[in-house]
Design a protein around this motif. Structure first.
Motif, mmCIF file in Angstrom:
data_model
loop_
_atom_site.group_PDB
_atom_site.id
_atom_site.type_symbol
_atom_site.label_atom_id
_atom_site.label_comp_id
_atom_site.label_asym_id
_atom_site.label_seq_id
_atom_site.Cartn_x
_atom_site.Cartn_y
_atom_site.Cartn_z
ATOM 1 N N TRP A 34 0.857 -1.183 0.000
ATOM 2 C CA TRP A 34 0.000 0.000 0.000
ATOM 3 C C TRP A 34 0.894 1.234 0.000
ATOM 4 O O TRP A 34 1.889 1.296 0.750
ATOM 5 C CB TRP A 34 -0.902 0.016 1.237
ATOM 6 N N TYR A 35 0.534 2.179 -0.822
ATOM 7 C CA TYR A 35 1.212 3.459 -0.908
ATOM 8 C C TYR A 35 0.177 4.558 -0.677
ATOM 9 O O TYR A 35 -1.015 4.324 -0.814
ATOM 10 C CB TYR A 35 1.835 3.647 -2.294
ATOM 11 N N ARG A 36 0.656 5.733 -0.361
ATOM 12 C CA ARG A 36 -0.270 6.860 -0.241
ATOM 13 C C ARG A 36 0.383 8.120 -0.776
ATOM 14 O O ARG A 36 1.606 8.260 -0.774
ATOM 15 C CB ARG A 36 -0.714 7.078 1.205
ATOM 16 N N GLN A 37 -0.467 9.028 -1.214
ATOM 17 C CA GLN A 37 0.007 10.316 -1.717
ATOM 18 C C GLN A 37 -0.841 11.416 -1.115
ATOM 19 O O GLN A 37 -2.045 11.505 -1.383
ATOM 20 C CB GLN A 37 -0.074 10.357 -3.242
ATOM 21 N N ALA A 38 -0.206 12.211 -0.282
ATOM 22 C CA ALA A 38 -0.882 13.347 0.321
ATOM 23 C C ALA A 38 -0.867 14.517 -0.656
ATOM 24 O O ALA A 38 -0.005 14.578 -1.546
ATOM 25 C CB ALA A 38 -0.193 13.732 1.630
ATOM 26 N N PRO A 39 -1.790 15.447 -0.516
ATOM 27 C CA PRO A 39 -1.826 16.603 -1.420
ATOM 28 C C PRO A 39 -0.499 17.342 -1.434
ATOM 29 O O PRO A 39 0.048 17.688 -0.387
ATOM 30 C CB PRO A 39 -2.934 17.470 -0.818
ATOM 31 N N ARG A 43 4.309 10.303 -3.657
ATOM 32 C CA ARG A 43 3.753 9.041 -3.197
ATOM 33 C C ARG A 43 4.783 8.334 -2.309
ATOM 34 O O ARG A 43 5.960 8.289 -2.629
ATOM 35 C CB ARG A 43 3.385 8.158 -4.398
ATOM 36 N N GLU A 44 4.295 7.777 -1.203
ATOM 37 C CA GLU A 44 5.199 7.090 -0.291
ATOM 38 C C GLU A 44 4.687 5.694 0.023
ATOM 39 O O GLU A 44 3.475 5.437 0.042
ATOM 40 C CB GLU A 44 5.371 7.870 1.021
ATOM 41 N N LEU A 45 5.642 4.819 0.305
ATOM 42 C CA LEU A 45 5.307 3.464 0.682
ATOM 43 C C LEU A 45 4.796 3.449 2.120
ATOM 44 O O LEU A 45 5.405 4.049 3.005
ATOM 45 C CB LEU A 45 6.544 2.570 0.559
ATOM 46 N N VAL A 46 3.698 2.738 2.341
ATOM 47 C CA VAL A 46 3.119 2.648 3.677
ATOM 48 C C VAL A 46 3.389 1.283 4.296
ATOM 49 O O VAL A 46 3.845 1.188 5.436
ATOM 50 C CB VAL A 46 1.596 2.903 3.637
ATOM 51 N N ALA A 47 3.102 0.220 3.540
ATOM 52 C CA ALA A 47 3.265 -1.125 4.095
ATOM 53 C C ALA A 47 3.386 -2.124 2.957
ATOM 54 O O ALA A 47 2.840 -1.900 1.870
ATOM 55 C CB ALA A 47 2.076 -1.500 4.974
ATOM 56 N N GLU A 86 -2.594 13.603 9.406
ATOM 57 C CA GLU A 86 -1.480 13.433 8.468
ATOM 58 C C GLU A 86 -1.547 12.114 7.701
ATOM 59 O O GLU A 86 -0.737 11.884 6.802
ATOM 60 C CB GLU A 86 -0.127 13.545 9.197
ATOM 61 N N ASP A 87 -2.500 11.257 8.021
ATOM 62 C CA ASP A 87 -2.710 10.041 7.235
ATOM 63 C C ASP A 87 -3.580 10.316 6.007
ATOM 64 O O ASP A 87 -3.777 9.423 5.177
ATOM 65 C CB ASP A 87 -3.381 8.955 8.082
ATOM 66 N N THR A 88 -4.085 11.516 5.890
ATOM 67 C CA THR A 88 -4.922 11.885 4.760
ATOM 68 C C THR A 88 -4.173 11.750 3.455
ATOM 69 O O THR A 88 -3.012 12.147 3.351
ATOM 70 C CB THR A 88 -5.430 13.327 4.919
ATOM 71 N N GLY A 89 -4.858 11.196 2.453
ATOM 72 C CA GLY A 89 -4.246 11.064 1.140
ATOM 73 C C GLY A 89 -4.988 10.038 0.306
ATOM 74 O O GLY A 89 -5.954 9.421 0.768
ATOM 75 N N VAL A 90 -4.508 9.879 -0.903
ATOM 76 C CA VAL A 90 -5.029 8.840 -1.774
ATOM 77 C C VAL A 90 -4.158 7.596 -1.577
ATOM 78 O O VAL A 90 -2.927 7.676 -1.686
ATOM 79 C CB VAL A 90 -5.017 9.265 -3.252
ATOM 80 N N LEU A 108 -9.542 7.404 -1.674
ATOM 81 C CA LEU A 108 -9.245 8.594 -0.877
ATOM 82 C C LEU A 108 -9.583 8.381 0.590
ATOM 83 O O LEU A 108 -10.695 7.955 0.932
ATOM 84 C CB LEU A 108 -10.033 9.791 -1.409
ATOM 85 N N VAL A 109 -8.615 8.682 1.435
ATOM 86 C CA VAL A 109 -8.799 8.664 2.888
ATOM 87 C C VAL A 109 -8.640 10.089 3.402
ATOM 88 O O VAL A 109 -7.617 10.725 3.146
ATOM 89 C CB VAL A 109 -7.775 7.730 3.570
#
Length: 113
Positions: A34-39, A43-47, A86-90, A108-109
């Motif tokens: 899982w990756y996420r990208q905040a506004p 994009r960063e690796l999460v897990a 700060e966990d907000t992102g796609v 989107l979270v």
């Protein structure tokens, strides 16, 4: 194909569970993640989780997020607890096999304070 779902709006401290469903067996993927990208951010690796079940997490989510896989359902999950703004992102899921990366669409979270 990978299909991510489960995102939404939640208050800080709340929980969400993301799902990444594959059209074929996820066992064929050596690693799923899982990756996420905040506004405005990269994009960063999460897990990640391997075929053997080994997991890894970015420091910022350790102890709060859990990645898991259900090979019978061809689905990878990300259980997110104690959510912070700060966990907000796609959030995107990705599968890796034979040197190629396969991305799902994002979900989107949004975590409100």
């Amino acid at each position: 194909q990978l299909q991510a779902s489960g995102g939404g709006l939640v208050q800080a401290g709340g929980s969400l569970r993301l799902s990444c469903a594959a059209s074929r067996s996820i066992f064929s993927f050596n690693v799923m993640g899982w990756y996420r990208q905040a506004p405005g951010k990269q994009r960063e690796l999460v897990a990640t989780i391997t075929n053997g079940g080994s997991t890894s997490y970015v420091d910022s989510v350790k102890g709060r997020f859990t990645i898991s896989r259900d090979n019978a359902k061809n689905t990878v999950y990300l259980q997110m607890n104690s959510l912070k703004p700060e966990d907000t992102g796609v959030y995107y899921c990705k599968g890796h096999k034979l040197g190629f990366d396969y991305w799902g669409q994002g979900t989107l979270v949004t975590v409100s304070s």
